[in-house]
Design a protein around this motif. Sequence first.
Motif, PDB file in Angstrom:
ATOM      1  N   THR A 161     -23.474   9.954 -28.345  1.00  0.00           N
ATOM      2  CA  THR A 161     -22.978   9.062 -29.848  1.00  0.00           C
ATOM      3  C   THR A 161     -21.408   9.295 -29.671  1.00  0.00           C
ATOM      4  O   THR A 161     -21.193  10.220 -29.243  1.00  0.00           O
ATOM      5  CB  THR A 161     -23.732   9.466 -30.894  1.00  0.00           C
ATOM      6  N   ASP A 194     -20.012  10.401 -32.746  1.00  0.00           N
ATOM      7  CA  ASP A 194     -19.924  11.276 -33.702  1.00  0.00           C
ATOM      8  C   ASP A 194     -20.854  12.569 -33.719  1.00  0.00           C
ATOM      9  O   ASP A 194     -20.698  13.629 -34.525  1.00  0.00           O
ATOM     10  CB  ASP A 194     -19.838  10.519 -35.268  1.00  0.00           C
ATOM     11  N   ALA A 195     -21.819  12.464 -33.008  1.00  0.00           N
ATOM     12  CA  ALA A 195     -22.723  13.550 -32.835  1.00  0.00           C
ATOM     13  C   ALA A 195     -22.135  14.830 -32.239  1.00  0.00           C
ATOM     14  O   ALA A 195     -21.026  14.690 -31.455  1.00  0.00           O
ATOM     15  CB  ALA A 195     -23.886  13.327 -31.995  1.00  0.00           C
ATOM     16  N   GLY A 196     -22.404  16.064 -32.797  1.00  0.00           N
ATOM     17  CA  GLY A 196     -21.534  17.124 -32.210  1.00  0.00           C
ATOM     18  C   GLY A 196     -22.600  18.081 -31.687  1.00  0.00           C
ATOM     19  O   GLY A 196     -23.767  18.110 -31.884  1.00  0.00           O
ATOM     20  N   THR A 217     -24.930  12.783 -37.750  1.00  0.00           N
ATOM     21  CA  THR A 217     -25.855  12.471 -36.652  1.00  0.00           C
ATOM     22  C   THR A 217     -25.943  11.086 -36.004  1.00  0.00           C
ATOM     23  O   THR A 217     -24.776  10.384 -36.404  1.00  0.00           O
ATOM     24  CB  THR A 217     -27.482  12.724 -36.935  1.00  0.00           C
TER      25      THR A 217
END
Lengths: 205, 575
Positions: A41, A43-45, A53
């Motif tokens: 994704t 922006d998922a980290g 998420t």
Amino acid sequence: MRDDNPMTGLRRTSTDRRRRARVATTAAAVVAVLALLPGCTGDAGGTGGTGGTGTTRTTGDTVDARQQLDSRRSEAEAKRDNLALLAEVREALTKVNPALRWRTPEPAVESGSLCKKPFDAVDGAGTLNLTAGGAFGSIPDADWPRAWAAVKEVAAKRGYGDEHVLKDEPGGHQASVYDEDGSELSVGTGVNTTATIFGACYLTR
Amino acid sequence: MPLSWSDITAWKHEPLATAERELRTTRRDLLDLADELATMGLPRNWTGDAARTSGTCLRTVADDLRDVVAEVSAAYTAVCDAADGVLGVVRAVAEAREYARLSSLTISASGVVTTKELLVCRADDDEEDVETRRARQAQVDECVTRIAEALRKAADVDADLSAVLTSIELNRIEGGKGTLAQASAIGEVKGDLSVLEPPRGGSPTQNAAWWATLSPDERALVIAENPGWIGNLDGIDATSRDLANRNLLDTRRTHVTTRLAELEAGFIDEDGNFDYVYYQDHIDEYHDLMEEKGAIATLDEMLARPGAHQLIGVDFTTPRTQAIVANGNVDTADHVAVFTPGLTSTVEGMGGYDSSMAQLRARTEDELFRRGESGTVATVTWLDYQAPQWGTTFAGDSVALSGSAENGGRDLAAYFTGLNASRLTDPDLTALGHSYGSTTTGYSLQHEGTGVDRAVFFGSPGLGTSDLGDLHLPEGNAYYAEAKWDPVGDLGRFGTDPTGLEGMNHLETGGGESADGRSWNGVEGHSDYLQDGSTSQYSMAQVVGGHPGDVIEGKNVGFWTDPLDAQPWWPGFLT
């Protein structure tokens, strides 16, 4: 041959078709690039990542994360222990420099938030940032080694080890120790002195 | 004749407060006559013409008394509300004057705003002159708007009170046929003055000026009875928006819970079978409500956490729920950072962002305090736009298109403007934008008057422009961080890859050492820029805390080739 949009009756032009093709191609390229990212994704980290998420989390991942938190203290216990630790840190630092003037009567919770990955999908999980309150005044350079040693001693009794020295120079010192859950006790001095615990993730209930 | 500035600067609410007390006493005395009225009657067994005449007189007296009670009650209620309204006008006048003082403006007796500078264009103006003049004109305009809203409020109070008093004078208020208490209640309704509504289509500055005209009681009434007026209204202070939005959240939670139960019950027919027709008709609504349910659950959890949290915005009317959540107090913080996340961001999943912002806030405040400063910080996660999702990749709000970013940028610009307008003294304001959120931030800064002092972009597919000058930021105040193995930063989809933008300052994202000798952890990839203890987080804390000179500078090459002239081997003389 007329090529009409069945919804609007408007004729589809070759410009429209080329534009849609460009958009589709660009979108496909963006998707392909983003799909290469770890976690798939934008922006998922990872642990401690930027946050958010968007990854489809498997039930198994959440169960594993939950089990990990189940094996830890509760948030209430961690809070109690960490506030007590900060009180001891205050005492240790004040013993080294009695001129320190703490801004608050005692340590306190500064803020709380939800957890980051891999615990973000676990219901009832949270983190706390706790502060000793901050003290006006510094630990003199000559006294810093024994001040830090005293802090490490009280911290070790509460499971904090894994030292990381950020800075140790005249006029400024800052170092951290971590516990096995990942909580960080950060102590620093410059013009003023700070002692803060950036708490790990725990179950709130 | 319309009210003038010189009229309302002389207004005091004390005389109305005195009238309020007197009317309250009168009303009470009248209501005390209720028992006497009830017992007042004709002797038993008294008949005849005299008895009938007396009975008629008695009824007339009772009717008249009820009318008087209703009129007094109406007058009392109207005077109470007007006293409150006048208090609001008095405060608005004081605030306009204070704003003028802080901004070195002058308000004449007739309400004309003047400044010592000559706000005209000159042939030899450079960009800085233009920006300075624009900012100064904006201050003048804000002061003018404050005066205008104070006058609008004053006219509204005057007209409303006058209408009630005229009704009383013309005997248009009747007390009904019930008890004196009922007559009093009728009068209260007739005398109730409405709170002035916000200006239709108002700018953030107008909204702030309107809010300044409301007394504390009027504000409380709006928050309790009309939270939708201000929950998402830019220009209103964060504390009030938070209170209003928590009310809205409560209402929406009840609705979502109730409606989901109804739908779930409807999916099964009376015989216990799946009702496919009902399902087809309601499945979209069901999905929407489930999305809201998830969003509400996360907001509830976040707001229940210890420390100061402000729900500055929540919007359930959009396809996906939108929200703005702050750590700290945006109304009082010396330094405010507003973070806009990107692709796949949802309110349900925003807990991680909130955690990152809480850490950034704590780190920044610790940094400031150790320096000897007492500055306070608030950090905001701004998700008040439709961040693209995987499911909309080939739709209108696709991550591949700029539409969501442009629309979001417009709203973010209004939020920045409103944040400054809601405070008499502007905070030191930093915009933080990640991924598609950096594109949104870039578009927002292309609007004039946001008042943003500095911006940090990270992992950006472009800022919506290939010229940093299009962003209305003070020169030298834009920062960019791009980590190794972050391909998004090299897309250049929405303007030039920020790595290659002339005038951009570059932040180190690998392991680094700050000027004071501290060492920090590096990050890689697209998603760890805010990792606690990282080089990039450290630099952001310096920018947010107003010490951008202490960032760790560096340029890291992304996954694909950055613009050639951004490569470390590119000859300097060719730049």
